[in-house]
Design a protein around this motif. Structure first.
Motif, PDB file in Angstrom:
ATOM      1  N   ASN A 142       0.841  -1.200   0.000  1.00  0.00           N
ATOM      2  CA  ASN A 142       0.000   0.000   0.000  1.00  0.00           C
ATOM      3  C   ASN A 142       0.877   1.252   0.000  1.00  0.00           C
ATOM      4  OD1 ASN A 142      -2.448   1.345   0.053  1.00  0.00           O
ATOM      5  ND2 ASN A 142      -2.738   1.154   2.260  1.00  0.00           N
ATOM      6  N   THR A 143       0.860   2.058  -1.091  1.00  0.00           N
ATOM      7  CA  THR A 143       0.113   1.855  -2.308  1.00  0.00           C
ATOM      8  C   THR A 143       0.769   0.753  -3.140  1.00  0.00           C
ATOM      9  OG1 THR A 143       1.396   3.479  -3.618  1.00  0.00           O
ATOM     10  CG2 THR A 143      -0.453   4.317  -2.340  1.00  0.00           C
ATOM     11  N   HIS A 144       0.000   0.192  -4.055  1.00  0.00           N
ATOM     12  CA  HIS A 144       0.502  -0.918  -4.849  1.00  0.00           C
ATOM     13  C   HIS A 144       1.157  -0.390  -6.121  1.00  0.00           C
ATOM     14  CE1 HIS A 144       0.695  -4.650  -7.106  1.00  0.00           C
ATOM     15  NE2 HIS A 144       0.370  -5.314  -6.021  1.00  0.00           N
ATOM     16  N   GLY A 182      -0.040   2.614  -8.232  1.00  0.00           N
ATOM     17  CA  GLY A 182      -0.221   3.463  -7.044  1.00  0.00           C
ATOM     18  C   GLY A 182      -1.580   3.288  -6.398  1.00  0.00           C
ATOM     19  N   ILE A 227      -4.622   2.141  -3.919  1.00  0.00           N
ATOM     20  CA  ILE A 227      -4.730   2.297  -2.468  1.00  0.00           C
ATOM     21  C   ILE A 227      -5.562   1.165  -1.858  1.00  0.00           C
ATOM     22  CG2 ILE A 227      -5.774   3.765  -0.685  1.00  0.00           C
ATOM     23  CD1 ILE A 227      -5.318   6.142  -2.523  1.00  0.00           C
ATOM     24  N   ASN A 234       1.608   8.277   0.661  1.00  0.00           N
ATOM     25  CA  ASN A 234       0.755   8.670  -0.460  1.00  0.00           C
ATOM     26  C   ASN A 234      -0.675   8.175  -0.226  1.00  0.00           C
ATOM     27  OD1 ASN A 234       3.658   8.325  -1.777  1.00  0.00           O
ATOM     28  ND2 ASN A 234       2.521   9.827  -2.965  1.00  0.00           N
ATOM     29  N   ALA A 235      -0.804   6.950   0.279  1.00  0.00           N
ATOM     30  CA  ALA A 235      -2.138   6.406   0.565  1.00  0.00           C
ATOM     31  C   ALA A 235      -2.818   7.231   1.657  1.00  0.00           C
ATOM     32  CB  ALA A 235      -2.026   4.944   0.986  1.00  0.00           C
ATOM     33  N   SER A 279      -4.822   7.001  -8.587  1.00  0.00           N
ATOM     34  CA  SER A 279      -5.266   7.059  -7.186  1.00  0.00           C
ATOM     35  C   SER A 279      -4.325   7.938  -6.383  1.00  0.00           C
ATOM     36  CB  SER A 279      -5.266   5.665  -6.557  1.00  0.00           C
ATOM     37  OG  SER A 279      -6.036   4.787  -7.319  1.00  0.00           O
ATOM     38  N   THR A 280      -3.041   7.947  -6.788  1.00  0.00           N
ATOM     39  CA  THR A 280      -2.049   8.722  -6.029  1.00  0.00           C
ATOM     40  C   THR A 280      -1.109   9.437  -7.007  1.00  0.00           C
ATOM     41  OG1 THR A 280      -0.799   6.654  -5.734  1.00  0.00           O
ATOM     42  CG2 THR A 280      -2.175   7.366  -3.907  1.00  0.00           C
TER      43      THR A 280
END
Ligand SMILES: *Cc1c(COP(=O)(O)O)cnc(C)c1O
Length: 340
Positions: free
Chosen positions: A136-138, A143, A145, A174-175, A277-278
């Protein structure tokens, strides 16, 4: 050059360089580097855990975590595209003598049912599963979450079966920033976490492994085994302290720039950018006869660096050393090279 290859390319800030020059240091293998000790206390407090350990890299921190949680011959449940399995040179098998069991996730996330299905009953034939890893993040999922609830749901299943849970949180801040969730909440249900100081947080090197006091004491010995015991390393830990104090909240700017890139590139015929997502944008090259490598090569000639992560897929990563204007220039360069 506008460097969108990775947030690992970030350079230390002036405040970091100043802190590095002035850092109080000692021999950290003796536990006598005051700057490292402060960083370890601050990282543990920020994540709501008892203790933490400074390591040279995220890879070493992940592998020390696996080594500390497992015994040779154990099984480690991992998402099939997870960095700890995909990008760490087979370290789970080679360094810990453990057997990784990859499970195909959805956007990098595992469902509780999948973890349940992968757990086998006690039987003379089966290895002992002792660890579940989540990311997380992947990274390879662009990226993506996991929320605190999603992590807790799989961690509960693993814990009920007697497994420990490790989070590869290279980009866990970031998450946390994207979700507006305190990072301590995101990691509450896991036993250990690794996060990188050297990516979006812009320190020149270093990762932290965080967990219980007992776990960190054993991890410290495994770090020594792998050659990661360092001496006057307060010189770099000082930059890590600045990273935690000054560089977390600004990750929101990187996320905004990633959305800007996605919006701009979605207007370019021949490109299919995925919604970020990020701080990562995955961009599929869909013009027939054009590969991601072709586009990457032409972009480089136009002053924009990217990474091809698949035959038709480029990865763009935003970070503190690319501005909003840089992202706008990158969009223009993409439009030129794809239509050429
Ligand atoms: C970068 C990264 C690592 C490894 O960190 P290094 O410091 O490059 O060894 C581990 N996991 C994830 C998800 C990463 O993105």
């Amino acid at each position: 050059m506008i460097d969108l290859r990775s947030d690992t390319v970030t350079t230390p800030t002036p405040n970091m360089r100043r802190a590095m020059a002035e850092a109080a240091v000692g021999d950290d293998v003796y536990g006598e580097d005051p700057t490292v000790n402060k960083l370890e206390d601050e990282a543990a407090a920020l994540l709501g855990k008892e203790a933490s350990l400074f390591l040279p890299s995220g890879t070493m921190a992940n592998q020390v975590a696996v080594m500390t949680h497992t015994r040779p011959g154990d099984e480690v449940l991992v998402e099939a595209e997870a960095h700890i399995y995909y990008y760490e040179v087979g370290g789970i098998a080679r360094l810990s003598g453990a057997q990784p069991r990859p499970i195909g996730g959805k956007a990098g996330r595992l469902q509780p049912d999948q973890v349940k299905a992968a757990l086998r009953p006690a039987d003379i034939h089966f290895p002992n599963a002792s660890l579940l890893c989540v990311e997380n993040t992947h990274n390879r999922a662009g990226g993506a979450i996991w929320t605190a609830e999603e992590v807790a749901a799989v961690a509960d299943v693993a814990h009920a079966a007697g497994l420990k849970v490790h989070m590869d949180g290279a980009r866990v801040f970031n998450a946390a920033v994207a979700l507006g969730t305190p990072v301590s909440e995101l990691v509450q249900s896991v036993d250990s976490i690794m996060f990188c100081l050297s990516k979006g947080l812009a320190a020149p090197m270093g990762s932290m492994l965080v967990g219980s006091r007992e776990f960190i004491d054993r991890a410290r010995k495994n770090r020594k085994l792998l050659g990661g015991g360092l001496r006057q390393v307060g010189v770099v830990a000082a930059a890590g302290r600045v990273a935690l104090q000054e560089m977390i909240d600004r990750l929101a700017d990187d996320h905004e720039n990633a959305r800007l890139l996605q919006r701009g590139l979605s207007e370019v015929a021949g490109l299919m950018p995925h919604a970020p997502s990020t701080n990562m944008v995955m961009v599929d090259v869909v013009r027939p006869g054009l590969s991601a490598a072709d586009v990457g090569r032409r972009l480089k000639a136009a002053g924009v660096l990217t990474n091809a992560v698949g035959p038709q897929r480029l990865r763009l990563v935003t970070h503190k050393d690319v501005s909003r204007e840089d992202c706008e220039r990158a969009i223009t360069a993409f439009a030129e090279v794809v239509s050429a």
